[in-house]
Design an enzyme around this catalytic site. Structure first.
Site, PDB file in Angstrom:
ATOM      1  N   MET A  30      40.546 -26.924   3.610  1.00 26.54           N
ATOM      2  CA  MET A  30      39.823 -26.342   4.824  1.00 26.54           C
ATOM      3  C   MET A  30      38.392 -26.202   4.164  1.00 26.54           C
ATOM      4  O   MET A  30      37.889 -25.280   5.293  1.00 26.54           O
ATOM      5  CB  MET A  30      40.717 -25.741   5.779  1.00 26.54           C
ATOM      6  CG  MET A  30      42.099 -26.324   6.125  1.00 26.54           C
ATOM      7  SD  MET A  30      42.715 -25.560   7.544  1.00 26.54           S
ATOM      8  CE  MET A  30      42.783 -23.989   7.362  1.00 26.54           C
ATOM      9  N   LEU A  33      35.574 -23.307  -0.340  1.00 27.29           N
ATOM     10  CA  LEU A  33      36.186 -23.537  -1.823  1.00 27.29           C
ATOM     11  C   LEU A  33      36.196 -22.438  -2.501  1.00 27.29           C
ATOM     12  O   LEU A  33      35.134 -21.830  -2.661  1.00 27.29           O
ATOM     13  CB  LEU A  33      35.878 -24.753  -2.179  1.00 27.29           C
ATOM     14  CG  LEU A  33      36.095 -26.105  -1.558  1.00 27.29           C
ATOM     15  CD1 LEU A  33      35.526 -27.367  -2.503  1.00 27.29           C
ATOM     16  CD2 LEU A  33      37.323 -26.357  -1.090  1.00 27.29           C
ATOM     17  N   GLY A  36      40.733 -21.200  -6.708  1.00 25.33           N
ATOM     18  CA  GLY A  36      41.777 -21.524  -6.334  1.00 25.33           C
ATOM     19  C   GLY A  36      42.009 -23.240  -6.278  1.00 25.33           C
ATOM     20  O   GLY A  36      42.601 -23.970  -6.738  1.00 25.33           O
ATOM     21  N   HIS A  37      40.964 -23.597  -5.222  1.00 23.03           N
ATOM     22  CA  HIS A  37      40.967 -24.893  -4.831  1.00 23.03           C
ATOM     23  C   HIS A  37      40.451 -25.726  -6.112  1.00 23.03           C
ATOM     24  O   HIS A  37      40.915 -26.891  -6.369  1.00 23.03           O
ATOM     25  CB  HIS A  37      39.809 -25.088  -3.900  1.00 23.03           C
ATOM     26  CG  HIS A  37      40.307 -24.354  -2.525  1.00 23.03           C
ATOM     27  ND1 HIS A  37      39.618 -23.577  -1.765  1.00 23.03           N
ATOM     28  CD2 HIS A  37      41.147 -24.973  -1.658  1.00 23.03           C
ATOM     29  CE1 HIS A  37      40.207 -23.370  -0.875  1.00 23.03           C
ATOM     30  NE2 HIS A  37      41.159 -23.958  -0.577  1.00 23.03           N
ATOM     31  N   GLY A 147      48.341 -25.592  -3.086  1.00 22.64           N
ATOM     32  CA  GLY A 147      48.386 -24.244  -3.789  1.00 22.64           C
ATOM     33  C   GLY A 147      49.662 -23.623  -3.460  1.00 22.64           C
ATOM     34  O   GLY A 147      50.229 -23.636  -2.337  1.00 22.64           O
ATOM     35  N   SER A 186      40.432 -18.351   0.936  1.00 24.66           N
ATOM     36  CA  SER A 186      38.878 -18.706   1.646  1.00 24.66           C
ATOM     37  C   SER A 186      38.628 -17.327   2.634  1.00 24.66           C
ATOM     38  O   SER A 186      37.638 -16.986   3.072  1.00 24.66           O
ATOM     39  CB  SER A 186      39.007 -19.785   2.577  1.00 24.66           C
ATOM     40  OG  SER A 186      39.203 -20.887   1.814  1.00 24.66           O
ATOM     41  N   ARG A 187      39.952 -16.553   3.208  1.00 25.02           N
ATOM     42  CA  ARG A 187      39.735 -15.634   3.990  1.00 25.02           C
ATOM     43  C   ARG A 187      39.224 -14.315   3.416  1.00 25.02           C
ATOM     44  O   ARG A 187      38.862 -13.639   4.177  1.00 25.02           O
ATOM     45  CB  ARG A 187      41.311 -15.461   4.865  1.00 25.02           C
ATOM     46  CG  ARG A 187      41.560 -16.616   5.571  1.00 25.02           C
ATOM     47  CD  ARG A 187      42.934 -16.380   6.270  1.00 25.02           C
ATOM     48  NE  ARG A 187      43.653 -17.307   6.760  1.00 25.02           N
ATOM     49  CZ  ARG A 187      43.382 -17.789   8.211  1.00 25.02           C
ATOM     50  NH1 ARG A 187      42.913 -16.867   8.919  1.00 25.02           N
ATOM     51  NH2 ARG A 187      44.099 -18.883   8.633  1.00 25.02           N
TER      52      ARG A 187
END
Ligand code: PAF
Length: 285
Positions: A30, A33, A36-37, A147, A186-187
């Site tokens: 989403m 990035l 982790g992505h 993930g 992302s949060r």
């Protein structure tokens, strides 16, 4: 790097690649990035000829309009990061393309979505499954990477792939953590300084539970130790802390029979909701 915004142009390009015998990896995201992505992208780039990263903030998986509106979006930065990773294809569709009409289909994952995230966020996994199924149809990947931070999501997507016989190998990728242990998300960008300073306590609480389980093998006591640990931090509002069988998500057997377990939690830090988990034994792909 090629950027597509419509399924037709993407499909035409991938058809050509597939006809040359190229193997395709999909990394659904989403956006916003982070490392982790990038770990998912790197795994895909290593094992496939073409890596497709989709960037789409999927409205059907959000429970609150405000959360959808506040979800971080940094497309230019995302594209620059992907270019650096030698990702060949980015797919950034608009809502109109992904949902030309309101979906009529509703997917029910039974027990798997009756606990943890599914319980707290009714309809969330239906939205996730819908968009992932659409992406599988559009990209027709050989492998798709997700993930392990969203452990329940990974279990549910594997279930969907089995139930619908999607010819896709689903690969879970280990959580990437900040130096202090906070799982990358992302949060995290939306955390205040105050909340960021305690956010790593979530991972520490999971580690306390894991240590207790390893030492005592008593599920309830271990869980309580984690809840007690987090109660020391008044700015962390724990929503759940669960110890579940890693693949069935059912409660562990009593007495504990050494099956693979996952220790999962969700908590609010201010308005930001974070999730995290650790395996008790190495989880199986
Ligand atoms: O994990 C995510 O970022 C999303 O749930 C996914 C799999 C990209 C579907 O929108």
């Amino acid at each position: 790097m090629q950027v597509f915004s419509t399924p037709d142009s993407l499909k035409a390009f991938l058809f050509e690649q597939r006809s040359q015998g190229k193997k395709i990896g999909l990394v659904p995201t989403m956006g916003a990035l982070h490392l982790g992505h990038l770990e998912l992208i790197r795994k895909s780039v290593r094992s496939n000829d073409i890596t497709v990263c989709s960037i789409y903030v999927n409205p059907t998986q959000f429970n609150h309009k405000k959360d959808l509106k506040d979800y971080p979006r940094n497309l230019d930065q995302d594209l620059a990061m992907l270019k650096n990773e030698a990702c060949q294809v980015v797919f950034c569709p608009e809502d109109q393309v992904m949902y030309p009409a309101k979906p009529g289909l509703s997917l029910d994952f039974g027990y798997l979505e009756s606990v943890m995230e599914g319980r707290q966020r009714p309809g969330h996994f239906n939205g996730v499954a819908l968009v992932v199924a659409k992406l599988f149809h559009m990209v027709q990947p050989d492998c798709a990477y997700f993930g392990e931070k969203d452990w329940q999501q990974l279990v549910i997507i594997k279930q969907m792939v089995n139930d619908f016989s999607f010819p896709v190998k689903v690969i879970g990728v280990a959580i990437v953590r900040e130096k202090d242990g906070l799982a990358m998300s992302s949060r995290n960008q939306r955390l205040s300084t105050e909340h960021r300073s305690v956010a790593s306590e979530l991972f520490k609480a999971l580690s306390v539970v894991r240590q207790q389980l390893q030492q005592l093998q008593q599920i309830d006591k271990a869980k309580l130790a984690g809840v007690k640990y987090l109660s020391k931090f008044p700015t962390i509002n724990l929503q759940y802390l669960e110890i579940v069988h890693s693949t069935s998500l059912k409660p562990p057997s009593v007495p504990y029979g050494k099956e693979p377990l996952s220790i999962c939690l969700a908590a609010f830090l201010g308005k930001v909701r974070l999730i995290d988990n650790v395996p008790l034994f190495d989880n199986l792909n």
